[in-house]
Design an enzyme around this catalytic site. Structure first.
Site: not given
Length: 227
Positions: A46, A50, A118, A121
């Site tokens: 994640e 991101d 989450d 990502e």
């Protein structure tokens, strides 16, 4: 029960090399208790995903809106790379059907906005490690190009950028965001964050994600600054 991740990758026309990366991207931390594993979940992926999503959306905004200044471009990126938006992307591809949860959590937890954000990502992070940066950037661009082109920036307030610009105009230094509290279960947390400058608290905000709490803290700081 969750579906086999291979089904999703086939639907997305991804010829994977390492299926374990995608399995990890869809594994919630609660699953560790049942599997007796440690950190065998999506959190590290994640972190990478991101960064990639933020970069690609920023690049798309920069290329699409050639007359926008930095603050306006930041509004576009902030308006798209936010919790509810990314969760909706995950729902579009039915990511909730493939998430592994521990038995301690109810099955409908898969639809949690925070978890879907989450996982989305983390999926992008897995894609990067499996397929490389060039391929991943293309996939993310295809996912977000329409959103960027049709985004109405006039409806979006990016309080973080506004606060940053105001503080730097006066002091030439950046503000800091600090997590004060995290409350609630892993699938439904609430964050309390304060924004500080030179050790002084400027504002406090809460939200279902750190990004949301930071925006609310910045808004609180701007409101107090205007008084």
């Amino acid at each position: 029960m969750h579906k086999n991740i291979c089904e999703l990758l086939t639907k997305l026309s991804i010829q994977y090399k390492d299926i374990s990366l995608y399995e990890l991207a869809f594994t919630h931390s609660s699953y560790n208790n049942d599997a007796k594993t440690f950190h065998h979940d999506y959190e590290r992926l994640e972190f990478i995903g991101d960064s990639i999503v933020n970069f690609v959306v920023a690049d798309l905004a920069y290329s699409t809106y050639k007359k926008m200044n930095q603050g306006e471009l930041s509004k576009v990126r902030a308006g798209i790379v936010k919790s509810s938006y990314l969760a909706d992307k995950a729902r579009l591809y039915h990511f909730e059907d493939y998430i592994k949860l521990g038995h301690s959590l109810p099955d409908n937890t898969r639809n949690s906005r925070r978890i879907l954000e989450d996982v989305f990502e983390a999926f992008i992070g897995a894609l990067y490690f499996d397929q490389g940066l060039t391929y991943t950037i293309k996939v993310v661009k295809d996912m977000f190009i329409s959103d960027v082109k049709h985004f109405d920036a006039s409806k979006m307030k990016d309080y973080k950028s506004e606060l940053q610009e105001a503080m730097q105009a006066e002091h030439r230094e950046a503000v800091k965001y600090i997590v004060v509290e995290e409350n609630g279960p892993a699938h439904d947390k609430t964050f309390l964050i304060k924004v500080t400058y030179n050790g002084d608290t400027l504002g406090i905000g809460s939200g279902k994600s750190k990004k949301e709490a930071e925006q609310n803290a910045a808004q609180d700081a701007l409101r107090k600054k205007a008084v």
